[in-house]
Design an enzyme around this catalytic site. Structure first.
Site, PDB file in Angstrom:
ATOM      1  N   LEU A   1      40.854  49.317  34.096  1.00 47.39           N
ATOM      2  CA  LEU A   1      41.240  50.231  35.174  1.00 47.39           C
ATOM      3  C   LEU A   1      42.242  49.583  36.102  1.00 47.39           C
ATOM      4  CD1 LEU A   1      37.716  51.578  36.132  1.00 47.39           C
ATOM      5  CD2 LEU A   1      39.531  52.868  35.031  1.00 47.39           C
ATOM      6  N   GLY A   2      42.126  48.297  36.225  1.00 46.87           N
ATOM      7  CA  GLY A   2      43.028  47.601  37.128  1.00 46.87           C
ATOM      8  C   GLY A   2      42.708  46.132  37.091  1.00 46.87           C
TER       9      GLY A   2
ATOM     10  N   GLY B   1      42.439  43.021  39.739  1.00 45.89           N
ATOM     11  CA  GLY B   1      42.541  42.489  41.090  1.00 45.89           C
ATOM     12  C   GLY B   1      42.742  41.000  41.017  1.00 45.89           C
ATOM     13  N   GLY B   2      42.819  40.386  42.166  1.00 42.94           N
ATOM     14  CA  GLY B   2      42.961  38.940  42.202  1.00 42.94           C
ATOM     15  C   GLY B   2      41.763  38.258  41.571  1.00 42.94           C
ATOM     16  N   PHE B   3      40.642  38.956  41.565  1.00 34.13           N
ATOM     17  CA  PHE B   3      39.406  38.324  41.116  1.00 34.13           C
ATOM     18  C   PHE B   3      39.094  38.587  39.666  1.00 34.13           C
ATOM     19  CE2 PHE B   3      38.045  38.874  45.723  1.00 34.13           C
ATOM     20  CZ  PHE B   3      38.715  37.719  46.052  1.00 34.13           C
ATOM     21  N   GLY B   4      39.928  39.355  39.015  1.00 34.95           N
ATOM     22  CA  GLY B   4      39.675  39.637  37.622  1.00 34.95           C
ATOM     23  C   GLY B   4      39.778  41.116  37.347  1.00 34.95           C
ATOM     24  N   PRO B   5      39.744  41.451  36.080  1.00 37.79           N
ATOM     25  CA  PRO B   5      39.958  42.839  35.686  1.00 37.79           C
ATOM     26  C   PRO B   5      38.741  43.723  35.947  1.00 37.79           C
ATOM     27  CG  PRO B   5      39.577  41.473  33.763  1.00 37.79           C
ATOM     28  CD  PRO B   5      39.568  40.549  34.943  1.00 37.79           C
ATOM     29  N   VAL B   6      39.014  45.014  36.095  1.00 38.13           N
ATOM     30  CA  VAL B   6      37.945  45.999  36.238  1.00 38.13           C
ATOM     31  C   VAL B   6      38.053  46.955  35.054  1.00 38.13           C
ATOM     32  CG1 VAL B   6      36.968  47.802  37.674  1.00 38.13           C
ATOM     33  CG2 VAL B   6      38.076  45.850  38.742  1.00 38.13           C
TER      34      VAL B   6
ATOM     35  N   ASP C   1      38.250  42.702  54.623  1.00 37.44           N
ATOM     36  CA  ASP C   1      39.366  42.845  53.686  1.00 37.44           C
ATOM     37  C   ASP C   1      39.614  44.314  53.368  1.00 37.44           C
ATOM     38  OD1 ASP C   1      41.446  41.976  52.122  1.00 37.44           O
ATOM     39  OD2 ASP C   1      40.213  41.563  50.368  1.00 37.44           O
TER      40      ASP C   1
END
Ligand SMILES: *[C@@H]1O[C@H](CO)[C@@H](O)[C@H](O)[C@H]1NC(C)=O
Ligand SMILES: *[C@@H]1O[C@H](CO)[C@@H](O)[C@H](O)[C@H]1NC(C)=O
Ligand SMILES: *[C@@H]1O[C@H](CO)[C@@H](O)[C@H](O)[C@H]1NC(C)=O
Ligand SMILES: *[C@@H]1O[C@H](CO)[C@@H](O)[C@H](O)[C@H]1NC(C)=O
Ligand SMILES: *[C@@H]1O[C@H](CO)[C@@H](O)[C@H](O)[C@H]1NC(C)=O
Ligand SMILES: *[C@@H]1O[C@H](CO)[C@@H](O)[C@H](O)[C@H]1NC(C)=O
Length: 837
Positions: A522-523, A525-530, A643
């Site tokens: 889905l996307g 982010g900085g923290f990893g994929p979703v 955030d």
């Protein structure tokens, strides 16, 4: 006249004298002409009182130099005339010579320094110090500039200066460091622009590269980590038919970049409260930033120890030196590529070469550019051409290719570009083999631990006489609490009952997402994929898979689990469960079909742009506000999100906003109103000034982020990518300016501007401006904001000018400049006190 008035007048003039102690002694002019010269220690001052041309003495020496410095900080010299010929006494005079040059003359009537240009009408030459710091020599009769100090910089780069590399003529303008802090003579470090291939900024040590910025992609320098935090980056590299220059808009006068005598570039910003310079950026920042630290085909990672390693498929040229920490000779290829073999033997070898992807890299030096929007095209082109040993694709640059060698490669934590390096097929297989081995090892380890744990559990269960529970769940729970961060769990959350939170197995989630198929992503982010997933019972879920390499560590993960598992509100995303499985940490949320606000607002190709009319946008703002109110006030805990930004607001099928991503949230104890943190986490552009600068955060810092979000929703523009060149203003600055000029509708997204809600929209801009005020105490609390939005509160106070927008511009040429501002306020204060009597 009665006596108080006389007293008042007297005091006023007394204060005037106090505040202008040198008036009348120093010539209040900004120009030197043939009839008006200055003599040490006189100076001339630019019209807006920002810069001075005069004499100075560096620390630890008695030599006198002619230079340009700031009025607010006379120690901060930005340009030196007689760098290599100091005056030994204070007998210097600056004047216009007979031939029309600006000259510095010593006591013996010798010319120590001269602008050294040929002037057509010597009698009409005049030198002027300008408010941008430039010293110009002009032919007054024509107005032409015949010489200026910005074209001959010393060690400081100022906004409005141009660091030039002219590819047509070869002319370069560079800055050169002082020899040492007490000697302005040209030292061993220089810095400038290199326009060859793709423009990059360099600093050089005795002519060889010392630091490199990486290519300019039209927006940022992609080898500078800090530029990925989109903030008000004022710089640009301009190509004017082959003449390249690096510059920054003129408004930001009290900012500069200095190349200091030890070869560091320091970006400084004047802090008018502290009366000193804040160093906001440095390059090189660490060892890895030093050019070619790890030699050819080496890669530097500041987080590793040792910092240097060879790129995959390469080995040290000199193993002994390498292991001793002497990395200069670098690495060489372990297995010849098909290309190499063809060159050598002419046979066409078996397996084809391939590329290995290295994520988050600072790309090597000497890139060659090929404009293309398709990454695959880069790959194909590179594969076809045997001199191509690596490629990368950057949306704004297109393809970058490298041949011969890869030098100055660095691995960044979470930012940078993907670099693809050519490897022989066998090397790639090896890499795959390694992966397989790791996976097998992990599985074996996991299974054996599981068995042990299971046996232990059975034994304990028996002993306690507990009811037997689902085997898998307990397995997971065991892994969970045996984790090293169990301590975090303990002290932050006595009340957390993790039993309430379902634990999913890796297998379940893997199956639900079709083995984490790219198509389900889905996307990222900085923290990893979703990933999007579907459970066996048909329920749709979103799975956030935290990459091991991501910045979100166990701490943020547990924080998120703890925080969110206790929250229930229709405007907060619901956590359905989590999964902890060795390296894998995953969070399972309800699935949001309309993705994030970020996508809906800023992606012009997204169909939702048309759906998001004003009413929807307004209700989204209200929803986010209510979610925030719940966090701040209504939930059992008081939570600061820290955030809040569009990508953290998800939209469900009915466009209801849901706040997500609590990785950084902080739970507040009872009556604690403000906290400090040593670790400023969050996203630039959304962080309140007091948080970004000093790490102080409170509910009001969330209100600030909410204000930024409102402005983005109204304007349809992303704060962090917005910069108005014409006015040198950020999104907040523009909102303020336009709203103040009663021109608020100009600020509004075209999609909604024509609606019938103009007054409501402008009112919302007003409310948003109240939220983004500099001082937290001036910002309304979130419940007040909601009352304003719902019109329970009709009269809105006037907002102060937002600080981030105007910090740069506060001392803008033409506006009230700092010193006079202070003088004025002292006067005003006096008068007020007297009137009070
Ligand atoms: C200084 O030198 C110039 C020529 O270089 C001469 O015209 C001028 O008269 C001299 N001034 C004094 C005070 O000696
Ligand atoms: C600076 O360099 C000069 C010579 O270039 C030297 O004489 C002086 O001692 C140095 N000063 C310091 C503070 O290092
Ligand atoms: C710079 O501009 C010139 C002419 O305007 C163009 O030919 C050249 O390709 C440009 N260079 C780059 C690197 O964009
Ligand atoms: C140059 O800048 C670096 C980084 O800020 C600093 O550590 C160093 O002390 C500075 N050198 C001098 C001579 O000021
Ligand atoms: C590092 O190694 C190179 C050769 O690999 C050698 O020439 C050089 O002297 C070494 N440098 C140091 C500081 O040992
Ligand atoms: C192959 O790549 C080299 C270096 O990048 C380049 O100079 C050369 O023109 C390329 N050859 C072809 C046929 O594209």
């Amino acid at each position: 006249m009665n006596s108080p008035e006389i007293l008042k007048l007297f005091l006023q003039s007394f204060f005037l004298v106090l505040c202008f102690p040198f008036q009348g002694f120093s010539a209040e002019t900004d120009t030197i002409t043939s009839s008006l010269s200055i003599k040490d220690p006189d100076s001339i001052v630019s019209r807006g009182q920002l810069f001075k041309l005069g004499f100075f003495t560096p620390d630890n020496t008695r030599h006198r130099y002619l230079g340009v410095f700031y009025s607010v900080s006379e120690k901060t010299v930005i340009w030196v005339a007689n760098r290599d010929r100091p005056l030994t006494d204070s007998s210097g005079t600056v004047t216009i010579s007979r031939d029309g040059n600006l000259v510095l003359i010593n006591g013996k009537n010798e010319t120590v320094w001269s602008t050294n240009v040929v002037t057509s009408s010597p009698m009409n030459a005049a030198a002027q110090i300008q408010d941008n710091g430039n010293l110009v020599l002009r032919d007054v009769s024509t107005g032409n500039i015949i010489w200026d100090c910005f074209s001959h910089p010393s060690n400081v780069f100022l906004p409005a200066m141009r660091i030039i590399d002219d590819t047509n003529t070869g002319n370069k303008v560079i800055v050169s460091a002082w020899k040492n802090e007490s000697d302005p003579e040209v030292g061993s470090f220089t810095a400038g622009l290199q326009a060859l291939n793709i423009p990059q900024i360099f600093s050089w040590h005795n002519g060889s590269p010392h630091w490199r910025s990486g290519p300019w992609n039209g927006q940022i320098l992609i080898g500078v980590q800090d530029m990925y935090l989109p903030y008000l980056d004022p710089f640009s590299v301009v190509n004017q038919s082959g003449t390249f220059y690096f510059t920054a808009p003129q408004g930001k006068v009290l900012m500069n970049i200095v190349l200091n005598s030890s070869g560091n570039l320091q970006q400084r910003l004047w802090d008018n409260q502290k009366k000193s310079w804040d160093i906001i950026w440095v390059a090189p920042q660490n060892e890895c930033d030093v050019y070619g630290k790890c030699g050819p085909f080496g890669s530097c990672n500041q987080q590793d120890s040792p910092i240097c390693s060879c790129l995959t498929g390469f080995e040290p040229v000199d193993k002994d030196e390498w292991s001793r920490g002497n990395w200069t000779s670098g690495c060489s290829r372990r297995t010849q590529t098909q290309c190499d073999r063809n060159d050598d033997t002419g046979s066409d070898g078996g397996d084809r070469d391939g590329f290995l992807r290295l994520q988050f890299m600072k790309v090597p030096d000497f890139p060659e550019q090929f404009p293309s929007s398709v990454e695959d095209e880069c790959r194909i082109r590179c594969l076809r051409n045997c001199s191509c040993i690596a490629y990368a694709h950057e949306p704004n640059i297109g393809c970058m290719f490298w041949s011969e060698r890869l030098i100055d490669v660095q691995k960044f934590p979470g930012v940078g570009v993907d670099l693809h390096i050519r490897l022989a097929a066998s090397e790639l297989d090896k890499h795959k083999d390694k992966k397989v081995i790791i996976i097998i090892a992990t599985v074996v380890a996991f299974v054996s631990i599981s068995i042990c744990v299971f046996i232990a559990w059975c034994w304990m269960a028996k002993k306690r006489g507990d009811r037997t529970k689902d085997q898998e769940t307990s397995e997971q729970r065991q892994t969970f609490s045996s984790d090293s961060t169990a301590i975090v769990l303990k002290d932050e959350s006595e009340k957390v009952n993790l039993e309430e939170l379902p634990l999913f197995t890796f297998e379940t989630l893997s199956n639900a997402t079709n083995q984490f198929d790219e198509d389900n992503m889905l996307g990222k982010g900085g923290f990893g994929p979703v990933y999007k997933g579907k459970l066996a019972n048909g329920k749709e879920i979103a799975v956030k898979r935290l990459s091991a390499a991501s910045g979100q560590g166990m701490e943020e993960f547990m924080n998120e689990v703890i925080v969110i598992s206790k929250l229930q509100h229709r405007n907060l995303v619901r956590l359905l469960g989590c999964c902890v499985d060795k390296e894998e940490k995953m969070l399972v949320y309800e699935y949001m079909p309309n993705k994030s606000l970020d996508v809906c607002l800023f992606d012009p190709s997204h169909p939702s742009q048309k759906i998001l009319d004003w009413k929807k946008r307004f209700s989204i703002m209200g929803g986010i506000g209510r979610g925030l109110l719940y966090l701040h006030r209504d939930s059992r805990l008081r939570i600061i999100h820290r955030d809040l930004k569009p990508s953290n607001v998800l939209l469900d099928g009915d466009w209801n906003p849901k706040i997500s991503d609590f990785g950084m949230a902080r739970i507040f104890g009872g009556n604690q109103d403000q906290a400090n943190t040593a670790r400023v986490v969050g996203t630039y552009g959304y962080m309140a000034p007091e948080y970004a600068m000093e790490g102080r955060f409170s509910e009001k810092s969330d209100v600030y982020s909410f204000g930024v979000l409102m402005l983005e929703i109204i304007s349809g523009k992303k704060n962090t990518h917005y910069y108005n060149q014409e006015w040198s203003l950020s999104l907040l600055g523009c909102a303020w300016k336009l709203w103040n000029e009663d021109n608020g509708m100009t600020f509004v997204d075209q999609m909604i501007a024509s609606s019938n809600f103009q007054r409501e929209i402008v009112r919302c801009i007003h409310i948003a401006l109240l939220c983004v005020q500099e001082f937290p105490e001036n910002r309304p609390a979130i419940q007040t904001v909601l009352s304003m939005l719902s019109r329970e509160i009709m009269d809105l106070p006037l907002p102060e000018q937002p600080v981030f927008a105007e910090k740069w511009n506060r001392f803008h040429v033409g506006s009230t400049q700092p010193t006079s501002g202070i003088r004025y306020s002292i006067n005003e204060l006096t008068v007020t006190v007297l009137d009070g009597r």
